[in-house]
Design an enzyme around this catalytic site. Structure first.
Site, mmCIF file in Angstrom:
data_model
loop_
_atom_site.group_PDB
_atom_site.id
_atom_site.type_symbol
_atom_site.label_atom_id
_atom_site.label_comp_id
_atom_site.label_asym_id
_atom_site.label_seq_id
_atom_site.Cartn_x
_atom_site.Cartn_y
_atom_site.Cartn_z
ATOM 1 N N TYR A 45 -32.681 -4.153 -0.622
ATOM 2 C CA TYR A 45 -32.994 -5.182 -1.144
ATOM 3 C C TYR A 45 -34.617 -5.593 -0.750
ATOM 4 O O TYR A 45 -35.028 -5.036 0.146
ATOM 5 C CB TYR A 45 -31.928 -6.271 -0.518
ATOM 6 C CG TYR A 45 -32.400 -7.731 -1.207
ATOM 7 C CD1 TYR A 45 -32.019 -7.710 -2.681
ATOM 8 C CD2 TYR A 45 -32.603 -8.856 -0.624
ATOM 9 C CE1 TYR A 45 -32.094 -8.701 -3.363
ATOM 10 C CE2 TYR A 45 -32.799 -9.952 -1.621
ATOM 11 C CZ TYR A 45 -32.335 -10.309 -2.737
ATOM 12 O OH TYR A 45 -32.625 -11.320 -3.420
ATOM 13 N N SER A 47 -21.832 -12.771 -15.744
ATOM 14 C CA SER A 47 -22.247 -12.663 -14.084
ATOM 15 C C SER A 47 -22.134 -14.285 -13.579
ATOM 16 O O SER A 47 -22.296 -15.037 -14.325
ATOM 17 C CB SER A 47 -23.578 -12.049 -14.128
ATOM 18 O OG SER A 47 -24.748 -13.053 -14.453
ATOM 19 N N GLY A 48 -22.424 -14.450 -12.422
ATOM 20 C CA GLY A 48 -22.366 -15.662 -11.887
ATOM 21 C C GLY A 48 -23.828 -16.373 -12.459
ATOM 22 O O GLY A 48 -23.594 -17.594 -12.672
ATOM 23 N N ARG A 57 -21.549 -6.084 -22.050
ATOM 24 C CA ARG A 57 -20.840 -4.903 -22.306
ATOM 25 C C ARG A 57 -19.722 -4.838 -22.919
ATOM 26 O O ARG A 57 -18.661 -5.623 -22.570
ATOM 27 C CB ARG A 57 -21.191 -3.810 -21.242
ATOM 28 C CG ARG A 57 -22.236 -3.706 -20.619
ATOM 29 C CD ARG A 57 -22.368 -2.939 -19.319
ATOM 30 N NE ARG A 57 -21.705 -3.683 -18.136
ATOM 31 C CZ ARG A 57 -21.556 -3.075 -16.918
ATOM 32 N NH1 ARG A 57 -21.858 -1.965 -16.464
ATOM 33 N NH2 ARG A 57 -20.765 -3.956 -16.086
#
Length: 380
Positions: A99, A199-200, A221
């Site tokens: 990260y 996603s979130g 997807r």
């Protein structure tokens, strides 16, 4: 066992993970003349549980549950009990060492969550016992049962909102809110296209946009449960849900007969998926990248730049919070609006799986699985 303070130097800012007795001094929280290692400065024999990693690597292998000391609450500090904390992709990337910001090791995992204030220092003015709080910034180490934190490290949220909504409020909904607010002047009836729609962030985008009357074209997807996932996204406000392979097919022309071309594209994937989003932007529209799950670079067609004058931008909510840390009004206003949507039932937490802290290895494994439609949340 005693550990050194966990400090993360992020762009020159020291973030101290305060659950450990300090061998180093942290001027932000204590006077430099006070030794944090002395027993007179610490909470006598009180400990909490924390998920700690001493090396970067596979999260399920390097993260361990351990007992750590809890320090005495200082004049400008609060003692909090962590209630719930999600496992986000950024948390996994931090543990893996990939990260953009990395704490010094050993470190306590977790950057998001909700806690309840148990005790306040004598000079604390903005918080009281019983308040719910969330971190203002990354690096606090939220995967633990208790922590002593500076008053300025946390911000209050209503205690009458659902626990999972509060625990997942500080990252994904804030990211969605800012991207829908800061890059294009979107009006009711306008359209936004996004990949990673399940996603979130994607689910928050759908709900915040729907509350503002903005249409969303949501790309996911293909998968065995595509129909069920599509129905679930539409149930929370998605205008359209399509498969990635549909982006180059004639059916997109049919879609745009009933829906305006998007002024804003939100990219959390990168690679070919991002390029396809660009193709459908209005002239002068913006594509904002906030993630890169495919680990592939974003390729921008020359024609999109020359003939459509598209703008290609990036967004990182951690940087936004730091840029606005001198004036908490913007953050406060954003949280108030998001919490209002939660209270009205217009913004809900993403699908979550609640996991006990003791079962963290199972949760970490699940968080790294492809096609996961449920966020792992550690319940303390």
């Amino acid at each position: 066992m005693w550990f050194p303070v966990l400090s993360a130097c992020f762009r020159g800012r020291v973030v101290c993970q305060r659950g450990f007795v300090a061998l180093l001094k942290c001027p932000k929280h204590r006077e430099a003349s006070v030794s944090l290692f002395s027993h007179s400065a610490g909470r006598s024999a009180q400990t909490c549980q924390a998920l700690i990693y001493r090396n970067h690597g596979d999260p399920s292998r390097v993260v361990e549950l351990e007992d750590v000391p809890v320090l005495q609450t200082g004049p400008k500090e609060v003692l909090v009990k962590l209630l719930a904390s999600p496992i986000n992709p950024s948390d996994v990337n931090m543990i893996q060492g990939t990260y953009a910001i990395l704490p010094d090791l050993p470190a306590i995992g977790g950057n998001e969550g909700v806690a309840q204030v148990i005790e306040v220092g004598s000079q604390v003015k903005s918080l009281k016992a019983g308040d719910w709080v969330i971190p203002r910034d990354a690096g606090l180490g939220t995967w633990r049962t208790e922590a002593v934190l500076a008053e300025d490290d946390v911000i209050s949220v209503p205690s009458d909102i659902p626990l999972l909504a509060a625990a997942t409020l500080g990252v994904n909904p804030c990211t969605a809110f800012r991207m829908l607010s800061d890059f294009e002047d979107l009006r009711p009836g306008d359209s936004v296209i996004q990949n990673a729609a399940n996603s979130g962030v994607g689910q928050a985008v759908i709900q915040v946009a729907a509350a503002r009357g903005i249409n969303t074209i949501n790309v996911i997807r293909d998968r065995p449960d595509f129909t069920q996932l599509s129905d679930r996204l539409k149930a929370i406000g998605a205008s359209h849900v399509i498969k990635e392979e549909s982006l180059r097919r004639p059916e997109m022309k049919e879609l745009f007969k009933t829906c305006s071309k998007p002024r804003l594209a939100l990219n959390g994937v990168g690679g070919k998926s991002a390029t396809e989003l660009l193709r459908h932007l209005q002239v002068g529209g913006s594509m904002v990248t906030y993630g890169g799950m495919s680990k592939q670079p974003v390729t921008v067609p020359v024609s999109a730049l020359i003939f459509k004058d598209v703008k290609v931008r990036g967004f990182w909510v951690t940087q936004w919070k730091r840029d606005h840390s001198h004036d908490g009004k913007a953050f406060r206003a954003m949280l108030d609006e998001l919490c209002s949507l939660i209270q009205q039932g217009k913004l809900t937490a993403p699908a979550c799986t609640e996991v006990r802290l003791q079962d963290h290895k199972k949760a970490l494994d699940a968080a790294m699985q492809p096609f996961s439609s449920s966020k792992q949340v550690l319940i303390m």
